[in-house]
Design an enzyme around this catalytic site. Structure first.
Site, PDB file in Angstrom:
ATOM      1  N   CYS A   9       0.831  -1.176  -0.432  1.00  0.00           N
ATOM      2  CA  CYS A   9      -0.046   0.189   0.295  1.00  0.00           C
ATOM      3  C   CYS A   9       0.630   1.185   0.005  1.00  0.00           C
ATOM      4  O   CYS A   9       1.838   1.317   0.542  1.00  0.00           O
ATOM      5  CB  CYS A   9      -0.966  -0.047   0.961  1.00  0.00           C
ATOM      6  SG  CYS A   9      -2.074  -1.686   1.290  1.00  0.00           S
ATOM      7  N   GLY A  35       1.050  -0.086  -4.798  1.00  0.00           N
ATOM      8  CA  GLY A  35      -0.769  -1.117  -5.032  1.00  0.00           C
ATOM      9  C   GLY A  35      -1.812  -0.199  -6.478  1.00  0.00           C
ATOM     10  O   GLY A  35      -1.863   1.195  -6.441  1.00  0.00           O
ATOM     11  N   ASN A 112      -1.108   1.230   5.497  1.00  0.00           N
ATOM     12  CA  ASN A 112       0.362   0.052   5.018  1.00  0.00           C
ATOM     13  C   ASN A 112       1.067  -0.871   5.827  1.00  0.00           C
ATOM     14  O   ASN A 112       1.503  -0.091   6.689  1.00  0.00           O
ATOM     15  CB  ASN A 112       1.032   1.479   4.585  1.00  0.00           C
ATOM     16  CG  ASN A 112       2.598   0.517   3.889  1.00  0.00           C
ATOM     17  OD1 ASN A 112       3.495   1.800   3.406  1.00  0.00           O
ATOM     18  ND2 ASN A 112       2.746  -0.601   3.330  1.00  0.00           N
ATOM     19  N   GLY A 113       1.038  -1.456   5.641  1.00  0.00           N
ATOM     20  CA  GLY A 113       1.372  -3.271   6.500  1.00  0.00           C
ATOM     21  C   GLY A 113       0.883  -4.547   6.502  1.00  0.00           C
ATOM     22  O   GLY A 113      -0.144  -4.292   6.329  1.00  0.00           O
ATOM     23  N   TYR A 257      13.280  -2.668  -4.445  1.00  0.00           N
ATOM     24  CA  TYR A 257      12.930  -3.521  -5.284  1.00  0.00           C
ATOM     25  C   TYR A 257      11.632  -1.977  -5.296  1.00  0.00           C
ATOM     26  O   TYR A 257      11.361  -1.642  -6.083  1.00  0.00           O
ATOM     27  CB  TYR A 257      12.671  -4.685  -4.971  1.00  0.00           C
ATOM     28  CG  TYR A 257      11.155  -5.176  -5.807  1.00  0.00           C
ATOM     29  CD1 TYR A 257      11.296  -5.092  -7.768  1.00  0.00           C
ATOM     30  CD2 TYR A 257       9.878  -4.591  -5.028  1.00  0.00           C
ATOM     31  CE1 TYR A 257      10.416  -4.379  -8.391  1.00  0.00           C
ATOM     32  CE2 TYR A 257       8.390  -5.148  -5.951  1.00  0.00           C
ATOM     33  CZ  TYR A 257       8.910  -4.929  -7.543  1.00  0.00           C
ATOM     34  OH  TYR A 257       7.935  -5.372  -8.384  1.00  0.00           O
ATOM     35  N   ASP A 361      19.144  -8.495 -12.452  1.00  0.00           N
ATOM     36  CA  ASP A 361      17.595  -8.144 -12.092  1.00  0.00           C
ATOM     37  C   ASP A 361      17.376  -7.656 -10.491  1.00  0.00           C
ATOM     38  O   ASP A 361      18.896  -7.977  -9.661  1.00  0.00           O
ATOM     39  CB  ASP A 361      16.761  -9.081 -11.987  1.00  0.00           C
ATOM     40  CG  ASP A 361      15.502  -8.660 -12.588  1.00  0.00           C
ATOM     41  OD1 ASP A 361      15.451  -7.523 -11.846  1.00  0.00           O
ATOM     42  OD2 ASP A 361      14.641  -9.591 -12.725  1.00  0.00           O
ATOM     43  N   ASP A 362      16.416  -7.215  -9.694  1.00  0.00           N
ATOM     44  CA  ASP A 362      16.643  -7.009  -8.789  1.00  0.00           C
ATOM     45  C   ASP A 362      16.597  -8.455  -7.679  1.00  0.00           C
ATOM     46  O   ASP A 362      17.182  -8.462  -6.358  1.00  0.00           O
ATOM     47  CB  ASP A 362      15.462  -5.955  -7.510  1.00  0.00           C
ATOM     48  CG  ASP A 362      14.168  -6.423  -8.192  1.00  0.00           C
ATOM     49  OD1 ASP A 362      13.558  -6.613  -7.229  1.00  0.00           O
ATOM     50  OD2 ASP A 362      14.391  -6.297  -9.545  1.00  0.00           O
ATOM     51  N   CYS A 398       7.417 -13.133   4.626  1.00  0.00           N
ATOM     52  CA  CYS A 398       7.683 -11.667   5.065  1.00  0.00           C
ATOM     53  C   CYS A 398       6.288 -11.675   6.207  1.00  0.00           C
ATOM     54  O   CYS A 398       5.211 -11.568   5.525  1.00  0.00           O
ATOM     55  CB  CYS A 398       7.304 -10.766   4.136  1.00  0.00           C
ATOM     56  SG  CYS A 398       7.588  -9.367   5.073  1.00  0.00           S
ATOM     57  N   CYS A 450      15.633  -5.053   8.503  1.00  0.00           N
ATOM     58  CA  CYS A 450      15.049  -5.736   8.141  1.00  0.00           C
ATOM     59  C   CYS A 450      16.227  -7.046   7.625  1.00  0.00           C
ATOM     60  O   CYS A 450      15.860  -6.368   6.343  1.00  0.00           O
ATOM     61  CB  CYS A 450      13.703  -5.992   8.915  1.00  0.00           C
ATOM     62  SG  CYS A 450      12.984  -7.348   8.470  1.00  0.00           S
TER      63      CYS A 450
HETATM   64  S1  SF4 Z   1      13.429  -7.310   4.962  1.00  0.00           S
HETATM   65 FE1  SF4 Z   1      11.563  -7.358   6.188  1.00  0.00          FE
HETATM   66  S2  SF4 Z   1       9.786  -6.196   5.882  1.00  0.00           S
HETATM   67 FE2  SF4 Z   1      11.176  -6.600   4.099  1.00  0.00          FE
HETATM   68  S3  SF4 Z   1      10.325  -7.732   2.548  1.00  0.00           S
HETATM   69 FE3  SF4 Z   1      12.080  -8.582   3.856  1.00  0.00          FE
HETATM   70  S4  SF4 Z   1      10.998  -9.775   5.939  1.00  0.00           S
HETATM   71 FE4  SF4 Z   1       9.948  -8.600   4.575  1.00  0.00          FE
END
Ligand code: SF4
Length: 469
Positions: A9, A35, A112-113, A257, A361-362, A398, A450
């Protein structure tokens, strides 16, 4: 990315200043990449009256005719949202913002999340008699607010803080209560959310700063992890910390990305980070090739960095059809997705014939479309096909807003590391290391990110009932 996970989002809000509706509309349009399923704008007028318009479709379609009955010049604040559902399925009823009445006040919310104790909270609320109108995580926050409003003596801002403290996971939020507006971010700061201001006293809050660039807003700062910022009387900005930030956990995949290269997220330029990822990749995984070929659009900036560092010329040997819509369909409908991907990118034989080609590519998710692409590039006459990827192999799901397929479907889990290259029918394959990837972000330390979808170290674990990956 060949097999794109579902986008999630984008958020954009405007508080005060002139042309509120026009600014929020323009800002939201720049976030369309976050989105494409639905879009919505909720506005408030002097005195607290609120109105909402939302529907399935792209921003340009949903707001082709801004609701004619709105007295546009009297709009004081607006919150808006573009959605591609990661939780709650893909139905029009899940379009946001959501707007309800709580204790006589109009409350709107855009999110968003992914809330990773959503299932447990929903069970609890259902048990207490709550009735849900949507299947999104977002509605939970409204129910929690409504319940907390009693213990907070009707103070809905306190009730919102109480509600936010009950959530686990990723949430960047825009909230409207009557004619007041607020923005909040989870205590880890998984998703970006930035504040900008206008010369005329107005403010903008958006998922990405690209929204500021097109509307003339200047960057002020991020909404901090665990912070609730309220724009109250006189459009003054008031900050409250609803929960401590014990550690940051910004999503590195925003840089790899999701975010647009023209944005700053987590205080770094996406363009610079992405290009640097290409340079580091070229040092970590050199290649003997005649041309570097970016996979448009997502591999473009890493390919620029790779070509710059390696000294190998870059060539746009894949032509993109911009009039093909989303390439992501249902994860189960692989052949349909591949047909769309094939229609979207066509190899240019004149650029490829007899060449040793290195695709940049990513990321690779399932691997099936990468395999198809390698095949078509060979068919177009390439002598060798190499591939370099500007992030490490994806091995985990994720819980924080990116809808990767289940672990078993990820290529890096299906195929042993030593067989990946052969499995994709490549002459060589190289991934950026995690250390290399994190060396490219400058404003924050590697520990502030993360990387769970690469290393499985989740900053926060969902409740047992919410572990669906
Ligand atoms: S880095 Fe963390 S928050 Fe981002 S897509 Fe990967 S698991 Fe999800």
């Amino acid at each position: 990315m060949h097999e794109k996970p579902k986008e999630y989002c984008g958020l954009c809000a405007v508080s005060g200043g002139a042309d509120v509706l026009d600014r929020v509309h323009q800002g939201l349009h720049t976030l369309q990449h976050r989105g494409q399923e639905a879009a919505g704008i909720m506005v408030s007028f002097q005195g607290g009256e609120c109105r909402l318009h939302k529907a399935s479709g792209l921003v340009a379609q949903v707001f082709a005719a801004i609701p004619g009955s709105w007295p546009v010049q009297d709009i004081r604040r607006a919150i808006s949202h573009v959605r591609y559902g990661t939780a709650g399925g893909s139905t029009a009823m899940n379009a946001q913002p959501l707007m309800v009445n709580i204790a006589g006040h109009t409350v709107g919310i855009a999110h968003n999340g992914t809330i990773c104790n959503a299932y447990s909270l929903r069970e609890e609320l259902l048990h207490e008699g709550a009735i849900f109108q949507t299947s999104t995580d977002t509605e939970l926050i409204l129910h929690l607010m409504a319940r907390a409003s009693k213990s907070c003596n009707g103070d809905l801002w306190k009730a919102l803080e109480e509600a936010l403290r009950r959530l686990k996971g990723a949430f960047s939020l825009l909230v409207m209560i009557d004619d007041l507006f607020a923005a909040a971010r989870d205590p880890f700061g998984f998703r970006p959310l930035a504040i900008g201001d206008f010369d005329d006293g107005g403010y903008m809050v958006a998922s990405e700063t690209i929204a500021f660039a097109v509307t003339g807003a200047s960057y002020v700062r991020e909404v901090e992890p665990g912070e609730l910022v309220i724009w109250g009387a006189g459009n003054r900005m008031v900050s409250r910390q609803f929960a401590p930030c014990v550690r940051r956990a910004h999503c590195i995949f925003e840089h790899v990305y999701f975010a647009r290269p023209g944005s700053r997220v987590f205080e770094d330029s996406v363009y610079e980070v992405r290009k640097e990822m290409g340079r580091v990749l070229a040092r970590e995984c050199p290649v003997d090739a005649d041309i570097i070929v970016p996979v448009p659009d997502s591999g473009m900036y890493a390919a620029l960095g790779f070509a710059e560092e390696s000294g190998i010329p870059i060539d746009m040997a894949l032509s993109r059809n911009h009039y093909v819509g989303r390439t992501f369909i249902d994860p189960g409908v692989n052949s349909s997705r591949q047909k769309l991907v094939s229609r979207k990118l066509q190899p240019i034989a004149e650029a490829l014939q007899g060449k040793r080609v290195c695709l940049v590519d990513d990321s690779i998710v399932r691997g099936s479309t990468s395999r198809t692409r390698v095949h078509t590039i060979r068919e177009a006459g390439a002598r060798e096909v190499h591939m370099r990827i500007s992030c490490p192999p994806h091995k985990f799901g994720c819980y924080f807003g990116i809808d990767f397929p289940e672990r078993e479907a990820l290529l890096a889990n299906k195929v042993p590391a030593g067989d990946l290259c052969r499995s994709l029918r490549l002459d060589s394959l190289g991934y950026l290391t995690k250390e290399g990837m994190l060396s490219c972000v400058k404003a924050r330390g590697p520990e502030d990110y993360c990387c769970a979808c690469f290393d499985g170290n989740y900053p926060v674990m969902p409740d047992q009932l919410d572990r669906r990956l």
